[in-house]
Design a protein around this motif. Structure first.
Motif, PDB file in Angstrom:
ATOM      1  N   ASP A  39       0.842  -1.186   0.000  1.00  0.00           N
ATOM      2  CA  ASP A  39       0.000   0.000   0.000  1.00  0.00           C
ATOM      3  C   ASP A  39       0.881   1.241   0.000  1.00  0.00           C
ATOM      4  O   ASP A  39       1.889   1.298   0.728  1.00  0.00           O
ATOM      5  N   ILE A  40       0.489   2.227  -0.803  1.00  0.00           N
ATOM      6  CA  ILE A  40       1.255   3.466  -0.872  1.00  0.00           C
ATOM      7  C   ILE A  40       0.691   4.506   0.090  1.00  0.00           C
ATOM      8  O   ILE A  40       1.406   5.032   0.949  1.00  0.00           O
ATOM      9  N   CYS A  41      -0.596   4.824  -0.058  1.00  0.00           N
ATOM     10  CA  CYS A  41      -1.189   5.893   0.736  1.00  0.00           C
ATOM     11  C   CYS A  41      -2.712   5.815   0.644  1.00  0.00           C
ATOM     12  O   CYS A  41      -3.253   5.117  -0.214  1.00  0.00           O
ATOM     13  N   GLY A  42      -3.389   6.537   1.505  1.00  0.00           N
ATOM     14  CA  GLY A  42      -4.826   6.689   1.371  1.00  0.00           C
ATOM     15  C   GLY A  42      -5.121   7.431   0.081  1.00  0.00           C
ATOM     16  O   GLY A  42      -4.367   8.318  -0.315  1.00  0.00           O
ATOM     17  N   ALA A  43      -6.212   7.087  -0.584  1.00  0.00           N
ATOM     18  CA  ALA A  43      -6.512   7.717  -1.873  1.00  0.00           C
ATOM     19  C   ALA A  43      -7.979   8.138  -1.930  1.00  0.00           C
ATOM     20  O   ALA A  43      -8.348   9.155  -1.366  1.00  0.00           O
ATOM     21  N   ASN A  44      -8.820   7.363  -2.597  1.00  0.00           N
ATOM     22  CA  ASN A  44     -10.234   7.751  -2.705  1.00  0.00           C
ATOM     23  C   ASN A  44     -10.901   7.895  -1.343  1.00  0.00           C
ATOM     24  O   ASN A  44     -11.866   8.651  -1.201  1.00  0.00           O
ATOM     25  N   GLN A  45     -10.385   7.192  -0.354  1.00  0.00           N
ATOM     26  CA  GLN A  45     -10.938   7.315   0.991  1.00  0.00           C
ATOM     27  C   GLN A  45     -10.823   8.764   1.485  1.00  0.00           C
ATOM     28  O   GLN A  45     -11.729   9.276   2.137  1.00  0.00           O
ATOM     29  N   LEU A  46      -9.716   9.414   1.157  1.00  0.00           N
ATOM     30  CA  LEU A  46      -9.531  10.811   1.542  1.00  0.00           C
ATOM     31  C   LEU A  46     -10.415  11.729   0.710  1.00  0.00           C
ATOM     32  O   LEU A  46     -11.125  12.593   1.240  1.00  0.00           O
ATOM     33  N   LEU A  47     -10.369  11.533  -0.603  1.00  0.00           N
ATOM     34  CA  LEU A  47     -11.095  12.422  -1.513  1.00  0.00           C
ATOM     35  C   LEU A  47     -12.598  12.320  -1.317  1.00  0.00           C
ATOM     36  O   LEU A  47     -13.306  13.336  -1.332  1.00  0.00           O
ATOM     37  N   GLY A  68      -9.006  24.273  -6.635  1.00  0.00           N
ATOM     38  CA  GLY A  68      -8.467  24.641  -5.333  1.00  0.00           C
ATOM     39  C   GLY A  68      -6.985  24.959  -5.370  1.00  0.00           C
ATOM     40  O   GLY A  68      -6.310  24.811  -6.394  1.00  0.00           O
ATOM     41  N   GLN A  69      -6.487  25.397  -4.233  1.00  0.00           N
ATOM     42  CA  GLN A  69      -5.075  25.693  -4.051  1.00  0.00           C
ATOM     43  C   GLN A  69      -4.494  24.740  -3.010  1.00  0.00           C
ATOM     44  O   GLN A  69      -5.127  24.438  -2.001  1.00  0.00           O
ATOM     45  N   VAL A  70      -3.289  24.271  -3.251  1.00  0.00           N
ATOM     46  CA  VAL A  70      -2.631  23.365  -2.313  1.00  0.00           C
ATOM     47  C   VAL A  70      -2.217  24.135  -1.064  1.00  0.00           C
ATOM     48  O   VAL A  70      -1.582  25.183  -1.153  1.00  0.00           O
ATOM     49  N   ASP A  71      -2.612  23.610   0.097  1.00  0.00           N
ATOM     50  CA  ASP A  71      -2.211  24.195   1.371  1.00  0.00           C
ATOM     51  C   ASP A  71      -0.921  23.509   1.822  1.00  0.00           C
ATOM     52  O   ASP A  71      -0.929  22.320   2.151  1.00  0.00           O
ATOM     53  N   THR A  72       0.181  24.228   1.822  1.00  0.00           N
ATOM     54  CA  THR A  72       1.483  23.619   2.098  1.00  0.00           C
ATOM     55  C   THR A  72       1.584  23.062   3.513  1.00  0.00           C
ATOM     56  O   THR A  72       2.247  22.054   3.742  1.00  0.00           O
ATOM     57  N   SER A  73       0.899  23.702   4.463  1.00  0.00           N
ATOM     58  CA  SER A  73       0.952  23.231   5.848  1.00  0.00           C
ATOM     59  C   SER A  73       0.260  21.877   5.982  1.00  0.00           C
ATOM     60  O   SER A  73       0.819  20.938   6.582  1.00  0.00           O
ATOM     61  N   LEU A  74      -0.939  21.736   5.425  1.00  0.00           N
ATOM     62  CA  LEU A  74      -1.656  20.460   5.484  1.00  0.00           C
ATOM     63  C   LEU A  74      -0.919  19.402   4.675  1.00  0.00           C
ATOM     64  O   LEU A  74      -0.814  18.242   5.107  1.00  0.00           O
ATOM     65  N   LEU A  75      -0.393  19.780   3.524  1.00  0.00           N
ATOM     66  CA  LEU A  75       0.345  18.828   2.699  1.00  0.00           C
ATOM     67  C   LEU A  75       1.541  18.264   3.457  1.00  0.00           C
ATOM     68  O   LEU A  75       1.812  17.054   3.420  1.00  0.00           O
ATOM     69  N   GLU A  76       2.246  19.111   4.165  1.00  0.00           N
ATOM     70  CA  GLU A  76       3.402  18.664   4.943  1.00  0.00           C
ATOM     71  C   GLU A  76       2.977  17.708   6.050  1.00  0.00           C
ATOM     72  O   GLU A  76       3.631  16.693   6.282  1.00  0.00           O
ATOM     73  N   GLU A  77       1.848  18.002   6.692  1.00  0.00           N
ATOM     74  CA  GLU A  77       1.330  17.107   7.728  1.00  0.00           C
ATOM     75  C   GLU A  77       1.040  15.722   7.161  1.00  0.00           C
ATOM     76  O   GLU A  77       1.382  14.702   7.753  1.00  0.00           O
ATOM     77  N   LEU A  78       0.365  15.693   6.021  1.00  0.00           N
ATOM     78  CA  LEU A  78       0.004  14.411   5.412  1.00  0.00           C
ATOM     79  C   LEU A  78       1.240  13.646   4.967  1.00  0.00           C
ATOM     80  O   LEU A  78       1.331  12.420   5.144  1.00  0.00           O
ATOM     81  N   PRO A 111     -10.811  25.936   2.785  1.00  0.00           N
ATOM     82  CA  PRO A 111     -11.990  25.598   1.976  1.00  0.00           C
ATOM     83  C   PRO A 111     -11.920  24.173   1.409  1.00  0.00           C
ATOM     84  O   PRO A 111     -10.845  23.597   1.268  1.00  0.00           O
ATOM     85  N   VAL A 112     -13.085  23.628   1.098  1.00  0.00           N
ATOM     86  CA  VAL A 112     -13.182  22.259   0.586  1.00  0.00           C
ATOM     87  C   VAL A 112     -12.352  22.069  -0.677  1.00  0.00           C
ATOM     88  O   VAL A 112     -11.649  21.053  -0.823  1.00  0.00           O
ATOM     89  N   ASN A 113     -12.416  23.019  -1.605  1.00  0.00           N
ATOM     90  CA  ASN A 113     -11.637  22.889  -2.835  1.00  0.00           C
ATOM     91  C   ASN A 113     -10.150  22.785  -2.540  1.00  0.00           C
ATOM     92  O   ASN A 113      -9.412  22.028  -3.189  1.00  0.00           O
ATOM     93  N   ASP A 114      -9.690  23.542  -1.546  1.00  0.00           N
ATOM     94  CA  ASP A 114      -8.275  23.509  -1.178  1.00  0.00           C
ATOM     95  C   ASP A 114      -7.919  22.191  -0.498  1.00  0.00           C
ATOM     96  O   ASP A 114      -6.817  21.664  -0.687  1.00  0.00           O
ATOM     97  N   LYS A 115      -8.844  21.663   0.299  1.00  0.00           N
ATOM     98  CA  LYS A 115      -8.607  20.354   0.906  1.00  0.00           C
ATOM     99  C   LYS A 115      -8.461  19.282  -0.172  1.00  0.00           C
ATOM    100  O   LYS A 115      -7.576  18.423  -0.099  1.00  0.00           O
ATOM    101  N   LEU A 116      -9.342  19.328  -1.169  1.00  0.00           N
ATOM    102  CA  LEU A 116      -9.271  18.352  -2.252  1.00  0.00           C
ATOM    103  C   LEU A 116      -7.985  18.510  -3.051  1.00  0.00           C
ATOM    104  O   LEU A 116      -7.321  17.521  -3.388  1.00  0.00           O
ATOM    105  N   ALA A 117      -7.619  19.740  -3.361  1.00  0.00           N
ATOM    106  CA  ALA A 117      -6.381  19.990  -4.109  1.00  0.00           C
ATOM    107  C   ALA A 117      -5.170  19.481  -3.333  1.00  0.00           C
ATOM    108  O   ALA A 117      -4.245  18.880  -3.901  1.00  0.00           O
ATOM    109  N   THR A 118      -5.180  19.688  -2.017  1.00  0.00           N
ATOM    110  CA  THR A 118      -4.065  19.258  -1.170  1.00  0.00           C
ATOM    111  C   THR A 118      -4.004  17.743  -1.068  1.00  0.00           C
ATOM    112  O   THR A 118      -2.917  17.149  -1.146  1.00  0.00           O
ATOM    113  N   ALA A 119      -5.161  17.105  -0.914  1.00  0.00           N
ATOM    114  CA  ALA A 119      -5.204  15.639  -0.838  1.00  0.00           C
ATOM    115  C   ALA A 119      -4.739  15.014  -2.148  1.00  0.00           C
ATOM    116  O   ALA A 119      -3.993  14.031  -2.149  1.00  0.00           O
ATOM    117  N   VAL A 120      -5.170  15.573  -3.273  1.00  0.00           N
ATOM    118  CA  VAL A 120      -4.724  15.075  -4.575  1.00  0.00           C
ATOM    119  C   VAL A 120      -3.209  15.207  -4.700  1.00  0.00           C
ATOM    120  O   VAL A 120      -2.526  14.285  -5.166  1.00  0.00           O
TER     121      VAL A 120
END
Length: 220
Positions: A39-47, A68-78, A111-120
């Motif tokens: 397994d690499i990472c969570g995927a559709n479960q996150l999205l 959306g826009q990627v949130d660098t802080s959340l991306l780093e956490e993930l 925002p939701v769009n940013d969460k989705l962009a960051t998760a992707v």
């Protein structure tokens, strides 16, 4: 599932790697010591979780994420999860994905769009990291992508860019039913009492024949 790499090796060995993007993204490929898969990472479960917070079943084609826009802080956490530093064999379970990744996404106030962009972006980066380490200058690199995430065109484009490859998607039938094919293969091998799990994938000492043959109860 640990049985899928056997199917990949048997039927799809013309690809350098087989990537399945389901609730969790996983991959299998050949190495000098045999085929491995993990397994690499969570995927559709996150999205799908994020899309569900605004009443959607999923983000069709990744359209909301693309806005959306990627949130660098959340991306780093993930990306900082210690799981990514573990050697294979390894696997993720849904509970861990919820507790580590979804809890952090839920706590973010962007925002939701940013969460989705960051998760992707997180998914694309983790998949690309595996591919870049494995591809070893194999050009053109042939990657089989299946699972529901294959229909997320924005996610596919981000994987292509992050991994510097071109992905040619297979037929819709193969995208949707490859895992079912793997289950059928496992059953056939079980009926023949042949190994249907690869020790190079599971970390077991020997290849085993897993599963039980059930017979219908005809008693009334």
């Amino acid at each position: 599932a640990p049985l899928v790499p056997l199917c990949d090796a048997r039927f799809f060995n013309n690809y350098h790697a087989c990537l399945n993007i389901g609730g969790i993204a996983n991959i299998s490929f050949e190495t000098a010591s045999g085929r491995i898969g993990f397994d690499i990472c969570g995927a559709n479960q996150l999205l799908n979780y994020i899309a569900g917070t605004v009443g959607l079943e999923y983000d069709e084609n990744g359209e909301l994420a693309a806005e959306g826009q990627v949130d660098t802080s959340l991306l780093e956490e993930l990306n900082n999860c210690s799981y990514f530093n573990l050697l294979f064999p390894k696997s993720l379970d849904n509970h861990f994905v919820r507790k580590y990744f979804i809890d952090r996404i839920a706590a973010s106030r962007i925002p939701v769009n940013d969460k989705l962009a960051t998760a992707v972006e997180h998914i694309a980066q983790q998949i690309a990291a595996v591919i870049l380490k494995q591809q070893n200058n194999q050009i053109p690199y042939r990657l089989l992508v299946t699972g529901g995430g294959a229909f997320n065109s924005y996610l596919i484009s981000r994987i292509e860019q992050a991994a510097q490859i071109k992905i040619q998607l297979p037929t819709i039938q193969l995208i949707q039913y490859k895992e079912a094919l793997a289950m059928c293969l496992m059953g056939v091998e079980r009926l023949k009492n042949k190994a249907n799990f690869l020790p190079s994938v599971t970390g077991a000492k020997t290849a085993v024949c897993g599963g039980d043959i059930a017979t219908p109860n005809t008693e009334k």
